[in-house]
Scaffold this motif. Structure first.
Motif, PDB file in Angstrom:
ATOM      1  N   PHE A  46      -0.057   8.699   3.716  1.00  0.00           N
ATOM      2  CA  PHE A  46      -0.591   7.394   4.102  1.00  0.00           C
ATOM      3  C   PHE A  46       0.529   6.374   3.962  1.00  0.00           C
ATOM      4  O   PHE A  46       0.560   5.588   3.021  1.00  0.00           O
ATOM      5  N   ILE A  91      -7.757   5.731   1.653  1.00  0.00           N
ATOM      6  CA  ILE A  91      -6.494   6.402   1.328  1.00  0.00           C
ATOM      7  C   ILE A  91      -6.756   7.821   0.853  1.00  0.00           C
ATOM      8  O   ILE A  91      -6.154   8.779   1.315  1.00  0.00           O
ATOM      9  N   LEU A 127      -2.027  11.465  -0.344  1.00  0.00           N
ATOM     10  CA  LEU A 127      -1.716  10.046  -0.422  1.00  0.00           C
ATOM     11  C   LEU A 127      -0.346   9.713   0.150  1.00  0.00           C
ATOM     12  O   LEU A 127      -0.163   8.669   0.766  1.00  0.00           O
ATOM     13  N   LEU A 159       0.790  -1.220   0.000  1.00  0.00           N
ATOM     14  CA  LEU A 159       0.000   0.000   0.000  1.00  0.00           C
ATOM     15  C   LEU A 159       0.830   1.282   0.000  1.00  0.00           C
ATOM     16  O   LEU A 159       0.487   2.233  -0.712  1.00  0.00           O
ATOM     17  N   ALA A 189       0.278   4.033  -2.813  1.00  0.00           N
ATOM     18  CA  ALA A 189      -0.110   5.388  -2.421  1.00  0.00           C
ATOM     19  C   ALA A 189       0.839   6.420  -3.001  1.00  0.00           C
ATOM     20  O   ALA A 189       0.410   7.484  -3.470  1.00  0.00           O
ATOM     21  N   LYS A 233      -7.621  10.574   3.207  1.00  0.00           N
ATOM     22  CA  LYS A 233      -6.546  11.192   3.984  1.00  0.00           C
ATOM     23  C   LYS A 233      -6.155  12.553   3.423  1.00  0.00           C
ATOM     24  O   LYS A 233      -5.496  13.329   4.094  1.00  0.00           O
ATOM     25  N   THR A 274      -0.273   0.845   6.142  1.00  0.00           N
ATOM     26  CA  THR A 274      -1.608   0.362   6.453  1.00  0.00           C
ATOM     27  C   THR A 274      -1.486  -1.111   6.818  1.00  0.00           C
ATOM     28  O   THR A 274      -0.897  -1.871   6.054  1.00  0.00           O
TER      29      THR A 274
END
Length: 279
Positions: free
Chosen positions: A273, A264, A270, A230, A234, A267, A276
């Motif tokens: 983030f 995502i 990105l 992730l 992101a 938030k 996760t």
């Protein structure tokens, strides 16, 4: 904000299966196959089903993308395969119009024989431009680079830049797939990765990968469960050019992954983030 959605099945019916899956996933955009993706034979026409689907999408304000059959190869050296490919792509563009879709995604293709890529690229304008000329102008053709296996005509960023330059048709855009780029060997965390393609990107397939970077294997995995992860996804999606580009997941856990993608983007930034936990 980008629209976020998923590929849906329609084998049980455009409305009964397709729109039901869209509703269950909370999709803001959907992609589907208008026929069997592994057959040249077209699906029998059903205007009533098409109209019911269009009405259902209009009611939900749900944009639609049609993915062309996997058999299509715009770089095939075989005249038979090439003629079938062009006929299937033209039919797909027509079906997209029938369904009210705004785009058709087709794989970039393979030149098959080593050393043929330059010749195959040079032929693209005379193959694709007439199809676009005849198609509904509200349906945009999007080329999807592949994972790089065989004699792929577009897979890496560099080869995709060459493909776009050879085609030389601003009416045709790109659909980038994160699994494909990763499998082709690209570093999705590179913030400059798609700078040279930014203006052409009209859709993103957001998929994790079951295989390592550079594997040339097109095997999708659930988000944050594969070898991309992730944080890297992101970072890729944080590119300014993708801020409003629609995103679709093509994963075995599409409902969960639509929710994850929405979390995502909620938030706001990105790149913040960073991690996760896997679910």
């Amino acid at each position: 904000m980008s629209l976020i959605g998923t590929h849906v099945a329609v084998a049980g019916g455009l409305v009964k299966t397709g729109l039901r899956e869209a509703d269950e996933a909370g999709a803001e955009i959907i992609q589907l196959f208008a026929g069997n993706p592994r057959s040249w034979a077209p699906r029998a026409a059903n205007p009533a089903a098409d109209e019911a689907f269009r009405a259902g999408c209009a009611e939900r304000a749900l944009p639609v993308v049609v993915h062309a059959p996997h058999l299509i190869n715009l770089g095939a050296p075989s005249e038979l395969v090439l003629s079938r490919s062009l006929a299937a792509l033209e039919l797909t563009l027509q079906r997209a119009s029938d369904l009210g879709a705004f785009a058709v995604v087709v794989h970039a293709g393979s030149s098959v024989t080593p050393g043929r890529r330059t010749t195959a690229l040079a032929a693209l304008p005379e193959l694709i431009s007439p199809l676009v000329d005849r198609a509904d102008p509200s349906v945009r053709l999007l080329i999807e680079p592949t994972a790089g296996a065989g004699e792929s005509m577009a897979s890496t960023i560099g080869s995709t830049v060459e493909y776009v330059a050879a085609l030389n048709d601003e009416r045709v855009g790109l659909c980038l797939d994160t699994c494909h780029l990763h499998a082709a060997g690209e570093d999705l965390a590179d913030p400059r990765l798609i700078d040279d393609l930014a203006d052409a990107v009209a859709l993103i397939h957001v998929n994790d990968s079951r295989d390592p970077r550079g594997s040339h294997r097109d095997r999708h995995e659930s988000l944050n469960e594969g070898t991309i992860g992730l944080p890297t996804l992101a970072a890729f999606l944080a590119h300014p050019a993708l801020a409003e580009v629609p995103m679709l997941v093509e994963t075995p856990t599409h409902q969960r992954d639509v929710t994850l993608l929405k979390s995502i983007t909620d938030k706001g930034t990105l790149t913040e983030f960073a991690t996760t936990p896997k679910s």
